[in-house]
Design an enzyme around this catalytic site. Structure first.
Site, short mmCIF file in Angstrom:
data_model
loop_
_atom_site.label_atom_id
_atom_site.label_comp_id
_atom_site.label_asym_id
_atom_site.label_seq_id
_atom_site.Cartn_x
_atom_site.Cartn_y
_atom_site.Cartn_z
CB CYS A 259 -0.96 -0.02 1.18
SG CYS A 259 -0.16 -0.05 2.79
NE ARG A 287 -6.24 4.55 -1.45
CZ ARG A 287 -5.71 5.03 -0.32
NH1 ARG A 287 -4.47 4.76 0.01
NH2 ARG A 287 -6.45 5.74 0.52
N1 NVA Z 1 -0.52 -0.13 8.23
C1 NVA Z 1 -0.07 1.18 7.84
C2 NVA Z 1 -0.69 1.59 6.55
C3 NVA Z 1 -0.24 2.92 6.04
C4 NVA Z 1 -0.92 3.34 4.77
C5 NVA Z 1 -0.39 2.17 8.95
O1 NVA Z 1 -1.48 2.06 9.55
O2 NVA Z 1 0.44 3.02 9.24
N1 CP Z 2 -1.40 3.78 1.34
C1 CP Z 2 -1.79 4.91 1.97
O1 CP Z 2 -2.85 5.00 2.58
O2 CP Z 2 -0.89 5.93 1.83
P1 CP Z 2 -0.90 7.31 2.61
O3 CP Z 2 -0.60 7.01 4.06
O4 CP Z 2 0.21 8.10 1.96
O5 CP Z 2 -2.22 7.97 2.46
#
Ligand code: NVA
Ligand code: CP
Length: 304
Positions: A259, A287
């Site tokens: 992600c 996204r």
């Molecule tokens: N698991 C991560 C995803 C960031 C897009 C978080 O929660 O920081």
């Molecule tokens: N993958 C994701 O949600 O990225 P950001 O934290 O940059 O929004």
């Protein structure tokens, strides 16, 4: 009319989810063709960010602009939310002024409370428990590259975190198999595993999950809010790195997703994002398209 929210992937029926994914592909093509399409003209998205973001903020803001609407960025630093105004009061006020709200926060219960008092649809843009918008993009990306999800086997390797929980919901809703490999003590909620055991299996090692998978997905080892656990997590997760050798165990057509943001040398090897099986840039771009499809569905009630 009941206000529809998107707090987890379970808030849409499997048919609705499939509709949003199909629509995302159509909206992507329209965007590439330069077609002006403004179903949300004069509509406003409120964006509450209690954690950092690059992709989520840019994709929602751009999506609203492309749809003829606008977005307001709200951080706790500059709003009364940061000074202790109750969530319920904030929800009542903000939702009388905007047409849809997006929230990135910590406890999942915060977004549930907001939704309960909101007059307009609320979208989960990440909580400690779920990240359903990212799953829309991941699923769209898989379909775009490899076709239908049903009957496929995906591997989640790494932390049993918000992304992993949303993968579990996705496996249930769209009927694919999910193998999960996490270090001991970092598995997803056993209740989730039990509830969705028809589609989800916890396996012992990263190799077990990777073998013959059509997709391998991972995420950071330390999520936002867990920074104090960083050094212990680095040690405990070291056997769960995704690299081209692990990908070689997967199906010959396998894809790799993350992600983002990614940490090269931790959850992925230095060279993993350069591997032709990695589709992370398409995944990030999607996204935009997937959330436009979601916004259209929630705000206009369009039959996706
Ligand atoms: N698991 C991560 C995803 C960031 C897009 C978080 O929660 O920081
Ligand atoms: N993958 C994701 O949600 O990225 P950001 O934290 O940059 O929004």
């Amino acid at each position: 009319m009941n206000t529809r929210h998107f707090l987890t992937l379970l808030d849409l029926t499997p048919q609705e989810l499939q509709g949003v994914l199909d629509r995302a592909l159509v909206l992507k093509k329209m965007h590439y063709d330069g077609e002006i399409y403004e179903p949300l003209k004069n509509k406003v998205l409120g964006m509450i960010f209690e954690k950092s973001s690059t992709r989520t903020r840019v994709s929602f803001e751009s999506g609203m602009a492309q749809f003829g609407g606008s977005a307001i960025f709200l951080s706790p630093r500059d709003t009364q939310l940061g000074r202790g105004e109750p969530i319920e009061d904030s929800a009542r006020v903000i939702s009388r002024m905007v047409d849809v709200v997006m929230i990135r926060t910590f406890a999942h219960e915060i977004i549930e409370r907001f939704a309960r008092f909101s007059r307009v649809p609320v979208i989960n843009a990440l909580t400690d428990a779920h990240h359903p918008c990212q799953l829309l993009a991941d699923l769209q990306t898989f379909v775009e590259h490899r076709g239908p999800l049903k009957g496929k086997t995906f591997a989640w390797i790494g932390d049993g975190n918000n992304m992993c929980n949303s993968y579990i919901h996705a496996a249930h809703q769209l009927d694919f198999q999910l193998k999960i490999a996490c270090p001991y003590g970092f598995e997803p909620d056993p209740e989730l595993l039990e509830t969705y055991s028809r589609n989800v299996e916890l396996v012992k090692t990263a190799d077990d999950a990777a073998r013959d998978a059509h997709l391998i997905a991972t995420d950071v080892w330390t999520s936002m809010g867990q920074e104090s656990e960083q050094s212990i997590r680095k040690r405990r997760f070291s056997m769960y790195q995704i690299n081209p050798r692990l990908m070689d165990l997967a199906d010959p057509e396998a894809l790799f997703m993350h992600c983002l943001p990614a940490h090269r040398g931790e959850e992925i090897s230095e060279d993993m994002l350069d591997d032709p099986r990695a589709v992370v840039w398409d995944e990030a771009e999607n996204r935009l398209h997937a959330q436009k499809a979601l916004l259209e569905f929630l705000v206009t009630g369009a039959k996706s």
